[in-house]
Design a protein around this motif. Structure first.
Motif, PDB file in Angstrom:
ATOM      1  N   THR A  44     -21.860 -14.197  24.683  1.00  0.00           N
ATOM      2  CA  THR A  44     -22.820 -15.251  24.834  1.00  0.00           C
ATOM      3  C   THR A  44     -22.269 -15.923  26.282  1.00  0.00           C
ATOM      4  O   THR A  44     -23.500 -16.323  27.060  1.00  0.00           O
ATOM      5  CB  THR A  44     -22.207 -16.266  23.841  1.00  0.00           C
ATOM      6  OG1 THR A  44     -22.470 -16.086  22.611  1.00  0.00           O
ATOM      7  CG2 THR A  44     -22.945 -17.776  24.176  1.00  0.00           C
ATOM      8  N   VAL A  45     -21.127 -15.849  26.881  1.00  0.00           N
ATOM      9  CA  VAL A  45     -21.114 -16.020  28.269  1.00  0.00           C
ATOM     10  C   VAL A  45     -21.928 -15.170  29.197  1.00  0.00           C
ATOM     11  O   VAL A  45     -22.478 -15.583  30.115  1.00  0.00           O
ATOM     12  CB  VAL A  45     -19.497 -16.161  28.547  1.00  0.00           C
ATOM     13  CG1 VAL A  45     -19.381 -16.362  30.143  1.00  0.00           C
ATOM     14  CG2 VAL A  45     -18.895 -17.161  27.723  1.00  0.00           C
ATOM     15  N   ALA A  46     -21.788 -13.685  29.095  1.00  0.00           N
ATOM     16  CA  ALA A  46     -22.550 -13.158  29.674  1.00  0.00           C
ATOM     17  C   ALA A  46     -24.201 -13.458  29.765  1.00  0.00           C
ATOM     18  O   ALA A  46     -24.712 -13.154  30.845  1.00  0.00           O
ATOM     19  CB  ALA A  46     -22.198 -11.592  29.365  1.00  0.00           C
ATOM     20  N   LEU A  47     -24.517 -13.575  28.332  1.00  0.00           N
ATOM     21  CA  LEU A  47     -26.017 -14.131  28.476  1.00  0.00           C
ATOM     22  C   LEU A  47     -26.322 -15.288  29.006  1.00  0.00           C
ATOM     23  O   LEU A  47     -27.452 -15.390  29.745  1.00  0.00           O
ATOM     24  CB  LEU A  47     -26.304 -13.913  26.659  1.00  0.00           C
ATOM     25  CG  LEU A  47     -27.698 -14.566  26.618  1.00  0.00           C
ATOM     26  CD1 LEU A  47     -28.539 -13.174  26.625  1.00  0.00           C
ATOM     27  CD2 LEU A  47     -27.710 -14.948  24.997  1.00  0.00           C
ATOM     28  N   ALA A  48     -25.389 -16.315  29.014  1.00  0.00           N
ATOM     29  CA  ALA A  48     -25.505 -17.389  29.800  1.00  0.00           C
ATOM     30  C   ALA A  48     -25.937 -17.534  31.465  1.00  0.00           C
ATOM     31  O   ALA A  48     -26.459 -18.027  31.855  1.00  0.00           O
ATOM     32  CB  ALA A  48     -24.516 -18.541  29.277  1.00  0.00           C
TER      33      ALA A  48
END
Length: 122
Positions: A44-48
């Motif tokens: 999710t952090v990488a996606l953000a």
């Protein structure tokens, strides 16, 4: 900001522990989920931090959503969400253990929506 209507159906995106299950595919046609992706917190952090959420803001304007009750993107009457897809992803990424999921679903089982976004902030 454009609102995202609520899905109104229980859509559970289980967060699988461990690196191997970091991005978990979901295929449950019996539950109306054709295909989905469940992102763990790291993903999710990488996606953000990628351009993808911004690119999906427009296509997901009419998506249904199931977001965490603690999210700041609820309308005051809690009947709709006032955030964009990128807002929901950013909020989850900034929350320890926060995560998101995205699924293509059967509109007959999800109030006419083809896409459902799920957010967890715990």
């Amino acid at each position: 900001m454009v609102g995202i209507s609520l899905a109104g159906a229980g859509l559970g995106f289980a967060i699988a522990p461990g690196q191997a299950a970091a991005l978990a595919p979901i295929i449950e046609p019996q539950n109306g989920i054709y295909i989905g992706l469940d992102f763990n917190h790291a993903d999710t952090v990488a996606l953000a931090n990628s351009p993808i959420p911004g690119m999906l803001n427009q296509p997901l304007l009419s998506a249904g959503a199931e977001i965490d009750p603690a999210s700041r993107y609820w309308y005051p009457d809690r009947t709709a969400i006032w955030g964009r897809f990128s807002d929901l992803v950013d909020e989850a990424a900034l929350t320890p253990n926060g995560s998101v999921g995205l699924a293509l679903v059967d509109p007959a089982q999800f109030r006419g929506y083809n896409i459902i976004v799920a957010q967890t902030l715990n």
